[in-house]
Design an enzyme around this catalytic site. Structure first.
Site, PDB file in Angstrom:
ATOM      1  N   ARG A 109       0.870  -1.213   0.133  1.00  0.00           N
ATOM      2  CA  ARG A 109       0.079  -0.031  -0.054  1.00  0.00           C
ATOM      3  C   ARG A 109       1.015   1.200  -0.136  1.00  0.00           C
ATOM      4  NH1 ARG A 109      -3.799  -2.662   4.102  1.00  0.00           N
ATOM      5  NH2 ARG A 109      -2.162  -2.097   5.347  1.00  0.00           N
ATOM      6  N   ASP A 133      -9.411   0.580  -3.593  1.00  0.00           N
ATOM      7  CA  ASP A 133      -9.766  -0.127  -2.497  1.00  0.00           C
ATOM      8  C   ASP A 133     -10.580  -1.282  -2.997  1.00  0.00           C
ATOM      9  OD1 ASP A 133      -9.834  -0.184   0.645  1.00  0.00           O
ATOM     10  OD2 ASP A 133     -11.811  -1.010  -0.310  1.00  0.00           O
ATOM     11  N   ARG A 187      -5.942  14.423   1.936  1.00  0.00           N
ATOM     12  CA  ARG A 187      -7.348  13.623   2.220  1.00  0.00           C
ATOM     13  C   ARG A 187      -8.234  14.592   3.302  1.00  0.00           C
ATOM     14  NH1 ARG A 187      -7.954   8.625   2.812  1.00  0.00           N
ATOM     15  NH2 ARG A 187     -10.027   9.335   3.999  1.00  0.00           N
ATOM     16  N   TYR A 232     -16.428  -9.417   3.492  1.00  0.00           N
ATOM     17  CA  TYR A 232     -16.882  -8.265   3.818  1.00  0.00           C
ATOM     18  C   TYR A 232     -18.529  -8.042   3.493  1.00  0.00           C
ATOM     19  CZ  TYR A 232     -12.251  -6.393   4.194  1.00  0.00           C
ATOM     20  OH  TYR A 232     -10.913  -6.100   4.796  1.00  0.00           O
ATOM     21  N   ARG A 243      -0.965   5.902   4.490  1.00  0.00           N
ATOM     22  CA  ARG A 243      -1.279   6.521   5.769  1.00  0.00           C
ATOM     23  C   ARG A 243       0.121   6.992   6.461  1.00  0.00           C
ATOM     24  NH1 ARG A 243      -3.541   0.934   8.420  1.00  0.00           N
ATOM     25  NH2 ARG A 243      -1.780   0.120   7.310  1.00  0.00           N
TER      26      ARG A 243
END
Length: 333
Positions: free
Chosen positions: A3, A52, A16, A128, A7
């Site tokens: 990723r 995503d 963001r 999910y 973050r």
């Protein structure tokens, strides 16, 4: 590094501000900029598309959002044949924003840099959808799989075309490689993986193989499944940080040879993300170890090549300079 965007980067967090995760995935300007930020900062060889696994579900009209600190959450879980029948399948035109964003990324990459696209595999998406959000043990998902196999297969049949359409849209927009994430496949036994998951992942790889780009397959805690995951059709098998690359490659080659499939495949991985918190000397030592394991796998005839990567995603508390240092260590070898 799995990723890349995200973050750990202050510029990402600034961009963001007041913009939801999924909203940014459907804004071509943000998608392109967020994809490119870590490539610029770390001098990466490849960009990883900012997206995503639930993006194609959202594009199709499924009520899903990414909740900060939790992950993808659905308005309503899907657990019955009637709910599965009502689940929409994404259409190419619903992915125009992603296609436009890919164009923005490709316009800025150097000739020696490539763009890797990705999608979530049907089992991980199904988890999910059935659970309604993240789960620690995927108990409801597996209970449905065991108790109502016809319902399970109906769900997988519904999700597989959406994954194929999502990857085809990326491929036609110009991505150079793709990765199919089955993040939670490691919660399954080998028998269950073969019966309930492998046929659908194989169908996806078969559908996108004509595009001729390298195809990567990755899951976490999949040591026991690596051979079967390689057998569904990827060119490259991703390995988490728990299995040495030479051991993983030997296992994959042995299984492929046993079932009469071409071997060897390339390998990807597999630095423990926590190493990036441990200081420069540890980073240098661990990068060297992983490169040596990959070299050993190639020398033994168990791997065709190696993509250096993490064994899972960057931890949010990681110092971006540590990532840059790890890239430099790889490039120096």
């Amino acid at each position: 590094m799995m990723r890349q965007a995200g973050r750990s980067l202050p510029e990402y967090r600034a961009l963001r501000t007041d913009v939801g995760m999924l909203e940014s995935c459907f804004r071509p300007d943000l998608l392109a900029e967020i994809t490119l930020q870590p490539v610029r900062r770390h001098d990466a060889d490849a960009a990883i598309l900012f997206s995503d696994i639930v993006v194609p579900l959202k594009a199709a009209g499924v009520g899903v959002d990414i909740v900060a600190g939790r992950g993808p959450v659905l308005d309503h879980p899907v657990r019955t044949l009637a709910e599965i029948a009502a689940l929409p399948t994404v259409e190419p035109g619903q992915l125009d924003a992603v296609v436009e964003g890919i164009g923005g990324v490709l316009a800025e990459l150097r000739d020696d840099q490539v763009l890797i696209g990705f999608a979530g595999a049907p089992f991980t998406l199904a988890s999910y959808i059935v659970e309604g959000g993240p789960s620690k043990n995927h108990g409801i998902t597996k209970a449905l799989m065991y108790s109502e196999p016809a319902t399970w297969h109906a769900l997988m049949e519904k999700l597989t075309p959406t994954v194929i359409t999502f990857l085809r849209a990326q491929l036609e927009a110009g991505i150079d490689a793709l990765q199919l994430f089955d993040s939670w496949a490691g919660f399954l036994s080998l028998k269950d993986y073969r019966e309930f998951v492998a046929p659908y992942s194989r169908r996806i790889f078969d559908a996108v193989r004509p595009y001729g780009v390298p195809m990567i397959h990755f899951g976490v805690n999949t040591t026991e499944l690596l051979g079967e995951m390689a057998a569904v059709g990827p060119d490259i098998i991703g390995v988490d940080w728990k299995t040495p690359l030479d051991v993983a490659a030997a296992r994959v080659t042995a299984h492929l040879t046993e079932v009469g499939l071409p071997a060897p495949r390339a390998i990807q991985g597999n630095l423990d993300p926590a190493v990036l918190l441990a200081g420069p000397e540890v980073i240098a030592d661990q990068v060297g170890r992983i490169c040596a394991e990959a070299d050993a796998a190639i020398a033994a005839g168990d791997a065709r090549g190696h993509i250096f990567n993490l064994g899972h995603g960057v931890l949010p508390e990681t110092d971006p300079d540590a990532i840059t240092r790890a890239f430099a260590e790889v490039h120096a070898r």
